[in-house]
Design a protein around this motif. Sequence first.
Motif, PDB file in Angstrom:
ATOM      1  N   ALA A  26      -4.150   0.399   8.860  1.00  0.00           N
ATOM      2  CA  ALA A  26      -4.505   1.726   9.357  1.00  0.00           C
ATOM      3  C   ALA A  26      -5.725   2.307   8.644  1.00  0.00           C
ATOM      4  N   GLY A  27      -6.387   1.512   7.783  1.00  0.00           N
ATOM      5  CA  GLY A  27      -7.629   1.975   7.169  1.00  0.00           C
ATOM      6  C   GLY A  27      -7.630   2.134   5.662  1.00  0.00           C
ATOM      7  N   LYS A  28      -6.526   1.855   4.991  1.00  0.00           N
ATOM      8  CA  LYS A  28      -6.487   1.973   3.529  1.00  0.00           C
ATOM      9  C   LYS A  28      -7.436   0.970   2.891  1.00  0.00           C
ATOM     10  N   THR A  29      -8.324   1.463   2.076  1.00  0.00           N
ATOM     11  CA  THR A  29      -9.144   0.636   1.206  1.00  0.00           C
ATOM     12  C   THR A  29      -9.573   1.506   0.041  1.00  0.00           C
ATOM     13  N   PRO A  30      -9.529   1.039  -1.146  1.00  0.00           N
ATOM     14  CA  PRO A  30      -9.306  -0.339  -1.540  1.00  0.00           C
ATOM     15  C   PRO A  30      -7.823  -0.678  -1.696  1.00  0.00           C
ATOM     16  N   GLU A  31      -7.565  -1.983  -1.830  1.00  0.00           N
ATOM     17  CA  GLU A  31      -6.256  -2.455  -2.268  1.00  0.00           C
ATOM     18  C   GLU A  31      -6.350  -2.558  -3.790  1.00  0.00           C
ATOM     19  N   ASN A  32      -5.387  -1.991  -4.484  1.00  0.00           N
ATOM     20  CA  ASN A  32      -5.413  -1.931  -5.942  1.00  0.00           C
ATOM     21  C   ASN A  32      -4.649  -3.105  -6.544  1.00  0.00           C
ATOM     22  N   ARG A  33      -5.245  -3.734  -7.538  1.00  0.00           N
ATOM     23  CA  ARG A  33      -4.637  -4.876  -8.215  1.00  0.00           C
ATOM     24  C   ARG A  33      -4.849  -4.762  -9.723  1.00  0.00           C
ATOM     25  N   PRO A  34      -3.924  -5.328 -10.509  1.00  0.00           N
ATOM     26  CA  PRO A  34      -4.071  -5.240 -11.968  1.00  0.00           C
ATOM     27  C   PRO A  34      -5.136  -6.167 -12.539  1.00  0.00           C
ATOM     28  N   LYS A  35      -5.517  -7.206 -11.790  1.00  0.00           N
ATOM     29  CA  LYS A  35      -6.488  -8.191 -12.278  1.00  0.00           C
ATOM     30  C   LYS A  35      -7.573  -8.399 -11.226  1.00  0.00           C
ATOM     31  N   PRO A  36      -8.762  -8.845 -11.662  1.00  0.00           N
ATOM     32  CA  PRO A  36      -9.843  -9.097 -10.702  1.00  0.00           C
ATOM     33  C   PRO A  36      -9.572 -10.341  -9.866  1.00  0.00           C
ATOM     34  N   VAL A  75       2.886 -12.331   8.177  1.00  0.00           N
ATOM     35  CA  VAL A  75       1.463 -12.015   8.240  1.00  0.00           C
ATOM     36  C   VAL A  75       1.297 -11.013   9.372  1.00  0.00           C
ATOM     37  N   ILE A  76       0.689  -9.866   9.041  1.00  0.00           N
ATOM     38  CA  ILE A  76       0.563  -8.793  10.030  1.00  0.00           C
ATOM     39  C   ILE A  76      -0.889  -8.490  10.400  1.00  0.00           C
ATOM     40  N   GLY A  77      -1.830  -9.126   9.709  1.00  0.00           N
ATOM     41  CA  GLY A  77      -3.234  -8.893  10.012  1.00  0.00           C
ATOM     42  C   GLY A  77      -4.137  -9.777   9.177  1.00  0.00           C
ATOM     43  N   VAL A  78      -5.435  -9.602   9.392  1.00  0.00           N
ATOM     44  CA  VAL A  78      -6.461 -10.297   8.614  1.00  0.00           C
ATOM     45  C   VAL A  78      -7.542  -9.289   8.249  1.00  0.00           C
ATOM     46  N   ALA A  79      -8.273  -9.605   7.189  1.00  0.00           N
ATOM     47  CA  ALA A  79      -9.403  -8.770   6.771  1.00  0.00           C
ATOM     48  C   ALA A  79     -10.359  -9.642   5.973  1.00  0.00           C
ATOM     49  N   ARG A  80     -11.580  -9.158   5.820  1.00  0.00           N
ATOM     50  CA  ARG A  80     -12.540  -9.829   4.946  1.00  0.00           C
ATOM     51  C   ARG A  80     -12.561  -9.103   3.604  1.00  0.00           C
ATOM     52  N   LEU A  81     -12.339  -9.848   2.537  1.00  0.00           N
ATOM     53  CA  LEU A  81     -12.460  -9.311   1.188  1.00  0.00           C
ATOM     54  C   LEU A  81     -13.929  -9.424   0.809  1.00  0.00           C
ATOM     55  N   ILE A  82     -14.609  -8.279   0.683  1.00  0.00           N
ATOM     56  CA  ILE A  82     -16.056  -8.305   0.474  1.00  0.00           C
ATOM     57  C   ILE A  82     -16.466  -7.957  -0.954  1.00  0.00           C
ATOM     58  N   ASP A  83     -15.531  -7.395  -1.741  1.00  0.00           N
ATOM     59  CA  ASP A  83     -15.887  -7.036  -3.109  1.00  0.00           C
ATOM     60  C   ASP A  83     -14.618  -6.813  -3.916  1.00  0.00           C
ATOM     61  N   CYS A  84     -14.758  -6.951  -5.211  1.00  0.00           N
ATOM     62  CA  CYS A  84     -13.695  -6.601  -6.155  1.00  0.00           C
ATOM     63  C   CYS A  84     -14.379  -6.051  -7.389  1.00  0.00           C
ATOM     64  N   HIS A  85     -14.009  -4.842  -7.761  1.00  0.00           N
ATOM     65  CA  HIS A  85     -14.603  -4.233  -8.943  1.00  0.00           C
ATOM     66  C   HIS A  85     -13.559  -3.403  -9.670  1.00  0.00           C
ATOM     67  N   VAL A  86     -13.786  -3.238 -10.947  1.00  0.00           N
ATOM     68  CA  VAL A  86     -12.887  -2.404 -11.732  1.00  0.00           C
ATOM     69  C   VAL A  86     -13.175  -0.946 -11.367  1.00  0.00           C
ATOM     70  N   ASP A  87     -12.150  -0.124 -11.388  1.00  0.00           N
ATOM     71  CA  ASP A  87     -12.307   1.287 -11.073  1.00  0.00           C
ATOM     72  C   ASP A  87     -13.399   1.905 -11.951  1.00  0.00           C
ATOM     73  N   GLN A  88     -14.269   2.662 -11.330  1.00  0.00           N
ATOM     74  CA  GLN A  88     -15.365   3.309 -12.053  1.00  0.00           C
ATOM     75  C   GLN A  88     -15.238   4.823 -12.036  1.00  0.00           C
ATOM     76  N   ARG A 100      -6.756   4.717 -10.513  1.00  0.00           N
ATOM     77  CA  ARG A 100      -7.578   4.663 -11.710  1.00  0.00           C
ATOM     78  C   ARG A 100      -7.109   3.493 -12.580  1.00  0.00           C
ATOM     79  N   ASP A 101      -8.003   2.880 -13.304  1.00  0.00           N
ATOM     80  CA  ASP A 101      -7.714   1.762 -14.212  1.00  0.00           C
ATOM     81  C   ASP A 101      -7.167   0.534 -13.482  1.00  0.00           C
ATOM     82  N   ALA A 102      -7.543   0.351 -12.234  1.00  0.00           N
ATOM     83  CA  ALA A 102      -7.133  -0.830 -11.462  1.00  0.00           C
ATOM     84  C   ALA A 102      -8.392  -1.553 -10.984  1.00  0.00           C
ATOM     85  N   HIS A 103      -8.209  -2.761 -10.500  1.00  0.00           N
ATOM     86  CA  HIS A 103      -9.291  -3.474  -9.828  1.00  0.00           C
ATOM     87  C   HIS A 103      -9.160  -3.170  -8.342  1.00  0.00           C
TER      88      HIS A 103
END
Length: 145
Positions: A26-36, A75-88, A100-103
């Motif tokens: 439904a449009g949520k971005t980013p997906e938050n993860r503890p590691k890059p 599996v409910i969908g597909v997406a392109r992962l275009i970047d991963c960065h630490v929270d700035q 905050r404090d997530a990748h």
Amino acid sequence: MTTALEGGDWIRGITIRQPWATCILAGKTPENRPKPWAWRGWVLIHAGQKLDRAALRDPLVATTIRGRELHLGAVIGVARLIDCHVDQGPEHCTSPWAQRDAHHLVLADVHELPLPVPATGALPAWKPTQDLVDQVRQQLPDLRP
């Protein structure tokens, strides 16, 4: 004969708890993860077996998923992962979804599958079977590396 599209070499799976997986559709971005994540490219959006019940009380989540079914173990969908960065910080990432404090996994070209495909996921990114990729591509025939 094996082609470059076989074996899921060009795509990975990402397992995400519900309701977060549906929020991505439904449009949520980013997906938050503890590691890059080093992976860039197409990802299968896999709704895990577990439901984050506390998240259902979040007004942003509740509004986003209203009227949607929360499929589990598929599996409910597909997406392109275009970047991963630490929270700035909020001055650089203004998304209400950013922790905050997530990748932050930045997703684009999100496509919801008309019919969820039952599958077993894994953590972190996982390589899907050719059969699973084929089932997804039956519903999204234009999906290419």
